[in-house]
Design a protein around this motif. Structure first.
Motif, PDB file in Angstrom:
ATOM      1  N   VAL A 132      -3.282  16.867 -15.411  1.00 42.86           N
ATOM      2  CA  VAL A 132      -4.710  16.835 -15.090  1.00 42.86           C
ATOM      3  C   VAL A 132      -5.484  16.501 -16.357  1.00 42.86           C
ATOM      4  O   VAL A 132      -5.355  17.189 -17.378  1.00 42.86           O
ATOM      5  N   THR A 133      -6.294  15.458 -16.292  1.00 41.00           N
ATOM      6  CA  THR A 133      -7.082  15.057 -17.455  1.00 41.00           C
ATOM      7  C   THR A 133      -8.534  15.499 -17.304  1.00 41.00           C
ATOM      8  O   THR A 133      -8.963  15.924 -16.237  1.00 41.00           O
ATOM      9  N   ALA A 168      -5.972  18.092 -21.676  1.00 41.31           N
ATOM     10  CA  ALA A 168      -5.051  17.578 -20.662  1.00 41.31           C
ATOM     11  C   ALA A 168      -4.095  18.711 -20.324  1.00 41.31           C
ATOM     12  O   ALA A 168      -3.485  19.311 -21.216  1.00 41.31           O
ATOM     13  N   LEU A 169      -3.983  19.002 -19.055  1.00 40.53           N
ATOM     14  CA  LEU A 169      -3.226  20.151 -18.578  1.00 40.53           C
ATOM     15  C   LEU A 169      -2.033  19.666 -17.772  1.00 40.53           C
ATOM     16  O   LEU A 169      -2.199  18.939 -16.787  1.00 40.53           O
ATOM     17  N   LEU A 170      -0.845  20.060 -18.179  1.00 39.56           N
ATOM     18  CA  LEU A 170       0.373  19.689 -17.465  1.00 39.56           C
ATOM     19  C   LEU A 170       0.903  20.902 -16.716  1.00 39.56           C
ATOM     20  O   LEU A 170       1.226  21.930 -17.325  1.00 39.56           O
ATOM     21  N   VAL A 171       1.006  20.765 -15.401  1.00 37.75           N
ATOM     22  CA  VAL A 171       1.513  21.840 -14.554  1.00 37.75           C
ATOM     23  C   VAL A 171       2.835  21.376 -13.952  1.00 37.75           C
ATOM     24  O   VAL A 171       2.880  20.400 -13.205  1.00 37.75           O
ATOM     25  N   THR A 172       3.910  22.058 -14.309  1.00 32.68           N
ATOM     26  CA  THR A 172       5.235  21.747 -13.784  1.00 32.68           C
ATOM     27  C   THR A 172       5.756  22.966 -13.027  1.00 32.68           C
ATOM     28  O   THR A 172       5.156  24.049 -13.101  1.00 32.68           O
ATOM     29  N   PRO A 173       6.859  22.829 -12.304  1.00 34.65           N
ATOM     30  CA  PRO A 173       7.418  24.009 -11.631  1.00 34.65           C
ATOM     31  C   PRO A 173       7.777  25.142 -12.598  1.00 34.65           C
ATOM     32  O   PRO A 173       7.812  26.309 -12.208  1.00 34.65           O
ATOM     33  N   GLU A 174       8.014  24.782 -13.877  1.00 31.10           N
ATOM     34  CA  GLU A 174       8.442  25.791 -14.849  1.00 31.10           C
ATOM     35  C   GLU A 174       7.302  26.439 -15.614  1.00 31.10           C
ATOM     36  O   GLU A 174       7.334  27.642 -15.907  1.00 31.10           O
ATOM     37  N   GLU A 175       6.265  25.664 -15.971  1.00 32.93           N
ATOM     38  CA  GLU A 175       5.212  26.200 -16.826  1.00 32.93           C
ATOM     39  C   GLU A 175       3.967  25.327 -16.762  1.00 32.93           C
ATOM     40  O   GLU A 175       3.994  24.216 -16.218  1.00 32.93           O
ATOM     41  N   SER A 176       2.897  25.849 -17.346  1.00 30.51           N
ATOM     42  CA  SER A 176       1.656  25.089 -17.478  1.00 30.51           C
ATOM     43  C   SER A 176       1.293  25.024 -18.956  1.00 30.51           C
ATOM     44  O   SER A 176       1.282  26.050 -19.641  1.00 30.51           O
ATOM     45  N   SER A 177       1.011  23.806 -19.445  1.00 33.19           N
ATOM     46  CA  SER A 177       0.750  23.602 -20.866  1.00 33.19           C
ATOM     47  C   SER A 177      -0.536  22.818 -21.045  1.00 33.19           C
ATOM     48  O   SER A 177      -0.804  21.868 -20.303  1.00 33.19           O
ATOM     49  N   LEU A 178      -1.306  23.176 -22.067  1.00 37.86           N
ATOM     50  CA  LEU A 178      -2.599  22.539 -22.322  1.00 37.86           C
ATOM     51  C   LEU A 178      -2.650  21.988 -23.736  1.00 37.86           C
ATOM     52  O   LEU A 178      -2.289  22.667 -24.692  1.00 37.86           O
ATOM     53  N   VAL A 179      -3.082  20.743 -23.844  1.00 37.30           N
ATOM     54  CA  VAL A 179      -3.416  20.141 -25.133  1.00 37.30           C
ATOM     55  C   VAL A 179      -4.913  19.861 -25.120  1.00 37.30           C
ATOM     56  O   VAL A 179      -5.438  19.333 -24.139  1.00 37.30           O
TER      57      VAL A 179
END
Length: 275
Positions: free
Chosen positions: A175-176, A186-197
Motif C-alpha cells: 500500500v502506497t 509504503a506498507l507491505l502486508v503479507t501473510p507473515e507480517e506487516s512492514s512499513l518504510v
C-alpha cells in the motif's frame, strides 16, 4: 534471465505506465515484454495526450503473436487499463500465462484513482476489481484505492494493515501513500507480517512513482529478495528518483538520469507494524 509481461499504458514522452515500469525492470536485468493498453503522446496531466486507448482486438492479436514465440514468463504486471474490455482480456492473458507456468507471479497495480476520487470510469474500475484483483499474488494499491477495493476507509498504518489483512489474507499487498505523521510511507502486508518504510513527504512529485515502485518491487522479488527486502530497496530507489525530480524541478521522473539508484542504493529500513 527472468521475464515479465507488462500490460499497461504506453505514453511516449511521459515516464508513466509501461514506459517507466519496463525501464525499471530492464535496468534491474529483467527481460520485459510490453502489451500497451494505450498509445498516447504524453500524460493527460499536461493537456490533451494525443492518441488514446489501444483497440482490444489489437492487444489480443499482439498477444497471440507473442504466444507463438513460446516465451517463458516468470511474472505478469498489470497496470492502467485504457478501456473497460481491457481488464477481462488481461485476466484471460494472466490465466494463460499461469497455465504455461503455474509459478508465475501476478502483480496487479489497480490504477484507478487517488485523493478521494476515481480517475477512470466506474465500470472500468469495477472490471479491474472483479476480473484482475482476484488473480493477484501481489497488489499495489494506494491508500485510496485500497479503501475503494475493500469498502473500508482506514487512516493509520496499523488500521490500514488490518484492513488489508482482513480483506485478502493470502495476498501480498503493498500500500502506497500511507500517512505517517508528517511523513509518508509504503506498507507491505503479507501473510507473515506487516512492514512499513517511511520517508519525507513531497509537496508535489511527477506522475509515475507508483508504476516505478510496483515494477522495482517485482523485479527485486524475481531476483531473489524477500518481500521485506524488496520493499526496503524499491522504496529507497524511487525515493531517490523523486528527490532528484524535486531538486531538478523536473516535470517527469528523471528515471534515466537517476537509473543507478535502481541498482545501487542504501535500503530504507522498515519497521514491523503490529495488528
Amino acid at each position: 534471465m527472468k521475464t515479465v509481461l507488462v500490460i499497461s499504458s504506453f505514453v511516449a514522452s511521459s515516464r508513466v505506465g509501461a514506459t517507466v515500469s519496463a525501464f525499471c525492470l530492464r535496468r534491474l536485468g529483467v527481460e520485459t515484454i510490453v502489451l500497451p493498453t494505450t498509445l498516447m503522446g504524453r500524460h493527460p496531466g499536461w493537456g490533451a495526450p494525443g492518441g488514446g486507448a489501444a483497440e482490444t482486438a489489437q492487444i489480443e492479436d499482439m498477444w497471440q503473436a507473442i504466444r507463438k514465440q513460446r516465451l517463458h514468463f516468470d511474472a505478469v504486471l498489470t497496470g492502467y487499463m485504457g478501456h473497460v474490455d481491457h481488464a477481462a482480456l488481461s485476466a484471460r492473458i494472466v490465466q494463460e500465462v499461469k497455465q504455461d507456468n503455474p509459478e508465475a507471479i501476478i502483480l496487479v497495480d489497480p490504477v484507478m484513482g487517488d485523493e478521494g476520487a476515481l480517475y477512470i470510469p466506474e465500470d472500468r474500475a469495477m472490471m479491474v476489481k472483479s476480473q484482475l484483483v482476484p488473480l493477484a499474488d501481489i497488489l499495489t494499491p494506494n491508500v485510496w484505492e485500497l479503501s475503494y477495493l475493500t469498502g473500508k476507509e482506514s487512516e493509520t498504518a496499523p488500521a490500514i494493515a488490518q484492513t488489508a489483512k482482513d480483506w485478502s489474507a493470502d495476498t501480498d499487498i503493498l500500500v502506497t501513500s500511507v500517512p505517517v505523521g508528517g511523513e509518508i510511507g509504503a506498507l507491505l502486508v503479507t501473510p507473515e507480517e506487516s512492514s512499513l518504510v517511511q520517508h519525507k513527504k513531497f509537496d508535489k512529485v511527477p506522475h509515475g512513482g507508483g508504476d516505478a515502485l510496483a515494477a522495482t518491487f517485482l523485479g527485486h522479488i524475481l531476483l531473489g529478495l524477500s518481500p521485506r527486502q524488496a520493499l526496503e530497496f524499491s522504496v529507497a530507489s524511487i525515493f531517490e528518483v523523486m528527490s532528484a525530480a524535486m531538486e531538478l524541478d523536473a516535470g517527469e521522473l528523471p528515471i534515466v538520469r537517476k537509473q543507478e539508484a535502481l541498482v545501487q542504493v542504501d535500503p530504507l529500513m522498515s519497521r514491523k507494524i503490529e495488528i
